[in-house]
Scaffold this motif. Structure first.
Motif, PDB file in Angstrom:
ATOM      1  N   VAL A  55       0.834  -1.197   0.000  1.00  0.00           N
ATOM      2  CA  VAL A  55       0.000   0.000   0.000  1.00  0.00           C
ATOM      3  C   VAL A  55       0.868   1.246   0.000  1.00  0.00           C
ATOM      4  N   SER A  56       1.899   1.248   0.833  1.00  0.00           N
ATOM      5  CA  SER A  56       2.814   2.385   0.900  1.00  0.00           C
ATOM      6  C   SER A  56       3.470   2.626  -0.450  1.00  0.00           C
ATOM      7  N   GLY A  57       3.933   1.554  -1.086  1.00  0.00           N
ATOM      8  CA  GLY A  57       4.586   1.676  -2.379  1.00  0.00           C
ATOM      9  C   GLY A  57       3.642   2.157  -3.463  1.00  0.00           C
ATOM     10  N   ASN A  58       2.404   1.699  -3.415  1.00  0.00           N
ATOM     11  CA  ASN A  58       1.417   2.131  -4.402  1.00  0.00           C
ATOM     12  C   ASN A  58       1.155   3.626  -4.306  1.00  0.00           C
ATOM     13  N   PHE A  59       0.928   4.108  -3.093  1.00  0.00           N
ATOM     14  CA  PHE A  59       0.672   5.532  -2.905  1.00  0.00           C
ATOM     15  C   PHE A  59       1.887   6.359  -3.317  1.00  0.00           C
ATOM     16  N   LYS A  60       3.069   5.887  -2.973  1.00  0.00           N
ATOM     17  CA  LYS A  60       4.278   6.625  -3.320  1.00  0.00           C
ATOM     18  C   LYS A  60       4.403   6.800  -4.830  1.00  0.00           C
ATOM     19  N   GLU A  61       4.219   5.704  -5.563  1.00  0.00           N
ATOM     20  CA  GLU A  61       4.360   5.770  -7.019  1.00  0.00           C
ATOM     21  C   GLU A  61       3.320   6.692  -7.643  1.00  0.00           C
ATOM     22  N   LEU A  62       2.075   6.608  -7.159  1.00  0.00           N
ATOM     23  CA  LEU A  62       1.021   7.456  -7.704  1.00  0.00           C
ATOM     24  C   LEU A  62       1.266   8.931  -7.389  1.00  0.00           C
ATOM     25  N   LEU A  63       1.824   9.214  -6.232  1.00  0.00           N
ATOM     26  CA  LEU A  63       2.168  10.597  -5.874  1.00  0.00           C
ATOM     27  C   LEU A  63       3.342  11.091  -6.712  1.00  0.00           C
ATOM     28  N   GLN A  64       4.333  10.239  -6.891  1.00  0.00           N
ATOM     29  CA  GLN A  64       5.507  10.619  -7.678  1.00  0.00           C
ATOM     30  C   GLN A  64       5.143  10.938  -9.125  1.00  0.00           C
ATOM     31  N   ALA A  72      -8.365  12.578  -3.686  1.00  0.00           N
ATOM     32  CA  ALA A  72      -8.072  11.157  -3.471  1.00  0.00           C
ATOM     33  C   ALA A  72      -7.025  10.984  -2.384  1.00  0.00           C
ATOM     34  N   CYS A  73      -6.055  11.879  -2.374  1.00  0.00           N
ATOM     35  CA  CYS A  73      -5.019  11.842  -1.339  1.00  0.00           C
ATOM     36  C   CYS A  73      -5.629  12.089   0.035  1.00  0.00           C
ATOM     37  N   VAL A  74      -6.454  13.117   0.133  1.00  0.00           N
ATOM     38  CA  VAL A  74      -7.089  13.477   1.400  1.00  0.00           C
ATOM     39  C   VAL A  74      -7.939  12.319   1.930  1.00  0.00           C
ATOM     40  N   ARG A  75      -8.665  11.671   1.051  1.00  0.00           N
ATOM     41  CA  ARG A  75      -9.537  10.575   1.456  1.00  0.00           C
ATOM     42  C   ARG A  75      -8.763   9.340   1.916  1.00  0.00           C
ATOM     43  N   ASN A  76      -7.492   9.277   1.585  1.00  0.00           N
ATOM     44  CA  ASN A  76      -6.696   8.098   1.926  1.00  0.00           C
ATOM     45  C   ASN A  76      -5.630   8.370   2.984  1.00  0.00           C
ATOM     46  N   LEU A  77      -5.686   9.511   3.644  1.00  0.00           N
ATOM     47  CA  LEU A  77      -4.674   9.830   4.655  1.00  0.00           C
ATOM     48  C   LEU A  77      -4.697   8.838   5.813  1.00  0.00           C
ATOM     49  N   VAL A  78      -5.896   8.464   6.268  1.00  0.00           N
ATOM     50  CA  VAL A  78      -5.984   7.502   7.369  1.00  0.00           C
ATOM     51  C   VAL A  78      -5.359   6.177   6.947  1.00  0.00           C
ATOM     52  N   ARG A  79      -5.636   5.758   5.736  1.00  0.00           N
ATOM     53  CA  ARG A  79      -5.073   4.491   5.247  1.00  0.00           C
ATOM     54  C   ARG A  79      -3.554   4.568   5.166  1.00  0.00           C
ATOM     55  N   MET A  80      -3.033   5.726   4.778  1.00  0.00           N
ATOM     56  CA  MET A  80      -1.579   5.888   4.727  1.00  0.00           C
ATOM     57  C   MET A  80      -0.974   5.789   6.126  1.00  0.00           C
ATOM     58  N   GLU A  88       9.492   9.353   2.516  1.00  0.00           N
ATOM     59  CA  GLU A  88       9.385   9.949   1.183  1.00  0.00           C
ATOM     60  C   GLU A  88       7.926  10.163   0.798  1.00  0.00           C
ATOM     61  N   THR A  89       7.090   9.182   1.107  1.00  0.00           N
ATOM     62  CA  THR A  89       5.662   9.308   0.813  1.00  0.00           C
ATOM     63  C   THR A  89       5.041  10.423   1.648  1.00  0.00           C
ATOM     64  N   ILE A  90       5.431  10.497   2.906  1.00  0.00           N
ATOM     65  CA  ILE A  90       4.929  11.567   3.780  1.00  0.00           C
ATOM     66  C   ILE A  90       5.262  12.930   3.197  1.00  0.00           C
ATOM     67  N   ASN A  91       6.501  13.099   2.744  1.00  0.00           N
ATOM     68  CA  ASN A  91       6.918  14.379   2.163  1.00  0.00           C
ATOM     69  C   ASN A  91       6.155  14.688   0.884  1.00  0.00           C
ATOM     70  N   LEU A  92       5.882  13.675   0.089  1.00  0.00           N
ATOM     71  CA  LEU A  92       5.117  13.872  -1.144  1.00  0.00           C
ATOM     72  C   LEU A  92       3.698  14.342  -0.827  1.00  0.00           C
ATOM     73  N   SER A 126      -1.974  11.085  18.295  1.00  0.00           N
ATOM     74  CA  SER A 126      -0.639  10.940  18.874  1.00  0.00           C
ATOM     75  C   SER A 126       0.362  10.330  17.890  1.00  0.00           C
ATOM     76  N   ASN A 127      -0.098   9.985  16.694  1.00  0.00           N
ATOM     77  CA  ASN A 127       0.768   9.378  15.680  1.00  0.00           C
ATOM     78  C   ASN A 127       1.546  10.474  14.952  1.00  0.00           C
ATOM     79  N   SER A 128       2.856  10.318  14.833  1.00  0.00           N
ATOM     80  CA  SER A 128       3.692  11.367  14.247  1.00  0.00           C
ATOM     81  C   SER A 128       3.358  11.629  12.781  1.00  0.00           C
ATOM     82  N   THR A 129       3.069  10.569  12.022  1.00  0.00           N
ATOM     83  CA  THR A 129       2.699  10.751  10.616  1.00  0.00           C
ATOM     84  C   THR A 129       1.386  11.507  10.504  1.00  0.00           C
ATOM     85  N   ALA A 130       0.420  11.122  11.330  1.00  0.00           N
ATOM     86  CA  ALA A 130      -0.881  11.794  11.317  1.00  0.00           C
ATOM     87  C   ALA A 130      -0.733  13.268  11.667  1.00  0.00           C
TER      88      ALA A 130
END
Length: 204
Positions: A55-64, A72-80, A88-92, A126-130
């Motif tokens: 899942v992480s790799g899929n989102f990264k490639e689509l963002l890149q 679509a990105c906003v709707r999938n933030l929880v899933r990320m 790298e995905t977080i920065n994208l 409390s999640n750093s990515t979130a």
């Protein structure tokens, strides 16, 4: 030269497989992992790790490649967050949500970003990515205000009666958001007022 491998092997090796959307990619990955676990090729722990990586790799490639739009990105933030995307995905994601030109072209509504913020705050505060995503959403919120594109004279009326102090219920989920109806009403009113130079009236 081209080498053909089984989809499961490609997934395990981190090789891309053909799919045009994040839904298709992640659904395919889930089906493949589930079948591999069922057949005993991988353990439960390996299945979870493999799915997170896929899942992480899929989102990264689509963002890149610019194939994952703002909404679509906003709707999938929880899933990320739950699939532990890498830095790298977080920065994208942050770059996408804080790019003023992209936000305006997407026509995303400010409140769509606010809802995503509320979901992350309620379940993963409390999640750093979130928390990184939440900061980006706040910046994107401000950038999206011009998308309202209101014309003419506007008046916003806000209910300030006692019932507005109630916490907002979560649709199709247990519990409530951390904000009250009054807080959300004032936020919406402020957004409209800023976008249209509207008059603001309070009533109870």
């Amino acid at each position: 030269d081209t080498i053909t491998v089984k989809t499961l092997d490609a997934l395990i090796l981190g090789l891309p497989f053909i799919a045009n959307t994040h839904e298709t990619r992640n659904t395919q990955a889930g089906q493949i992992v589930a079948e591999a676990k069922k057949s005993g090729k991988i353990t439960e722990r390996e299945a979870v790790a493999l799915m997170e990586e896929a899942v992480s790799g899929n989102f990264k490639e689509l963002l890149q490649t610019g194939k994952l739009g703002v909404l679509a990105c906003v709707r999938n933030l929880v899933r990320m967050v739950t699939n532990k995307v890498d830095n790298e995905t977080i920065n994208l994601v942050v770059n996408l949500l804080t790019n003023g030109e992209v936000i305006r072209k997407s026509l995303v509504h400010p409140m769509q970003l606010d809802i995503a913020f509320e979901m992350l705050q309620a379940d993963y505060g409390s999640n750093s990515t979130a928390r990184t995503f939440m900061v980006a959403l706040q910046k994107g919120f401000e950038l999206a205000i011009p998308n309202l594109n209101m014309s003419g004279r506007v008046c916003v009326m806000v209910d300030v009666s006692g019932s507005m102090g109630t916490k907002i219920n979560r649709e199709n989920a247990k519990g409530t958001f951390k904000t009250t109806a009054a807080e959300k009403a004032f936020l919406v009113a402020a957004v409209i007022a800023k976008a249209s130079n509207a008059d603001l009236l309070l009533f109870d």
